[in-house]
Design a protein around this motif. Structure first.
Motif, PDB file in Angstrom:
ATOM      1  N   LEU A  33       0.818  -1.209   0.000  1.00  0.00           N
ATOM      2  CA  LEU A  33       0.000   0.000   0.000  1.00  0.00           C
ATOM      3  C   LEU A  33       0.851   1.258   0.000  1.00  0.00           C
ATOM      4  N   ALA A  48     -12.599  -0.346  -1.406  1.00  0.00           N
ATOM      5  CA  ALA A  48     -12.657  -1.774  -1.110  1.00  0.00           C
ATOM      6  C   ALA A  48     -14.067  -2.263  -1.421  1.00  0.00           C
ATOM      7  N   LEU A  97      -8.947   2.220   5.815  1.00  0.00           N
ATOM      8  CA  LEU A  97      -8.545   0.907   6.305  1.00  0.00           C
ATOM      9  C   LEU A  97      -7.924   1.018   7.689  1.00  0.00           C
ATOM     10  N   VAL A 147      -5.293  -0.557  10.284  1.00  0.00           N
ATOM     11  CA  VAL A 147      -4.094  -1.388  10.328  1.00  0.00           C
ATOM     12  C   VAL A 147      -3.728  -1.663  11.785  1.00  0.00           C
ATOM     13  N   LEU A 170       1.626  -7.056   3.689  1.00  0.00           N
ATOM     14  CA  LEU A 170       0.488  -7.003   4.597  1.00  0.00           C
ATOM     15  C   LEU A 170      -0.541  -8.067   4.217  1.00  0.00           C
ATOM     16  N   CYS A 173      -4.748  -8.615   4.156  1.00  0.00           N
ATOM     17  CA  CYS A 173      -6.017  -7.909   4.223  1.00  0.00           C
ATOM     18  C   CYS A 173      -7.143  -8.924   4.415  1.00  0.00           C
ATOM     19  N   GLU A 174      -8.021  -8.681   5.393  1.00  0.00           N
ATOM     20  CA  GLU A 174      -9.124  -9.597   5.649  1.00  0.00           C
ATOM     21  C   GLU A 174     -10.307  -8.844   6.231  1.00  0.00           C
ATOM     22  N   TRP A 220     -13.023  -4.089   6.977  1.00  0.00           N
ATOM     23  CA  TRP A 220     -11.787  -4.447   6.294  1.00  0.00           C
ATOM     24  C   TRP A 220     -10.623  -4.066   7.204  1.00  0.00           C
ATOM     25  N   ILE A 246      -6.300  -4.514   8.022  1.00  0.00           N
ATOM     26  CA  ILE A 246      -4.964  -4.890   7.570  1.00  0.00           C
ATOM     27  C   ILE A 246      -4.186  -5.449   8.756  1.00  0.00           C
ATOM     28  N   ASN A 247      -3.643  -6.637   8.594  1.00  0.00           N
ATOM     29  CA  ASN A 247      -2.798  -7.235   9.622  1.00  0.00           C
ATOM     30  C   ASN A 247      -1.360  -7.316   9.133  1.00  0.00           C
TER      31      ASN A 247
END
Length: 259
Positions: free
Chosen positions: A96, A121, A173, A175, A196, A198-199, A205, A207-208
């Motif tokens: 990103l 998204a 988003l 994070v 990253l 994304c789920e 939504w 970001i992990n």
């Protein structure tokens, strides 16, 4: 004579996506099919997006490969059911370039960072079971709803003033990451985020980060930043207004309010 291998046990999509690099079998309803393409090695590939009752949104993307075009799945309708056997789920990492809107520190080690890059998204569903007979589903993309159904914890609730300061085009988003990765980052900075995951987490939504996630500062005059802002300005001035890219054909009318 070689013994035929048994197919893996049939499981739901929600369970299949957790079994990374393990063979699984599953059944899904075809929500989307992309045109087949020929690969460099002359094999063929088609991409399907499937859903089931455990994973209605955003759906599971499946890449199907074959030696010939005729061997690919022959999907006639978008609501056809399809059976996959011995397929493997793989994690797809993203990159990103984004603007840091807000940073909330949950504790000394963890921060929730809200970022924006001007894109949309796809809608995500919030499913909250109220009792044994009633459930409510919400869908959203470009806003963060602080309601009893949201996955935002008490540590990451945003004030109304902060929410109103967010851009009205594009998805915000959230994070989750260790504070040491963002110790030099502050709201108003542009950054590059590498490696990253994304789920969807209870309708949001999210970001992990991974063990290899990296954060780099970039300048306001970076060509990628300038491109994002040009697209943002173009969308604001468009006759389509603030309608998300995924919302086509557009609804007959939207109800707006000042705040």
């Amino acid at each position: 004579m070689a013994k035929k291998r048994d197919s893996p046990k049939l499981i739901k999509i929600k369970d299949a996506i957790k079994l990374i690099n393990q063979e699984v079998s599953l059944i899904g309803i075809v929500l989307e099919q992309r045109e087949p393409k020929q690969c460099r090695n002359n094999d063929w590939i088609c991409t399907l997006r499937i859903i089931d009752d455990t994973y209605p949104s955003p759906g599971l993307t499946v890449n199907v490969y074959s030696r010939t075009l005729e061997q690919l799945p022959q999907i006639k309708n978008h609501d056809d059911m399809i059976l996959f056997t011995r397929i493997k789920a793989q994690r797809v990492f993203i990159f990103l370039v984004c603007f840091v809107e807000e940073i909330l520190h949950a504790d000394e080690d963890t921060s929730a960072v809200f970022v924006w890059d001007g894109t949309d998204a796809p809608p995500a569903s919030i499913l909250a079971k109220l009792d044994s007979t009633l459930s409510i589903s919400y869908a959203y993309s470009s806003s963060i709803w602080c309601t009893m159904f949201s996955s935002l914890s008490v540590h990451t609730l945003l004030s109304r003033d902060v929410l109103l300061s967010f851009p009205t085009v594009g998805t915000i988003l959230r994070v989750h990451l260790s504070s040491h990765l963002f110790y030099r980052v502050k709201p108003g900075d542009w950054v590059k985020l590498y490696h990253l995951l994304c789920e969807v987490d209870r309708g949001s939504w999210v970001i992990n980060v991974t063990s290899s996630t990296k954060v780099h500062h970039i300048a306001q005059d970076d060509r990628l930043v300038e491109k994002i802002m040009r697209m943002y300005d173009k969308r604001l001035s468009s006759k389509l207004g603030h309608i998300s890219f995924w919302c086509f054909p557009s609804p007959p009318g939207l109800t707006g309010c000042k705040n």
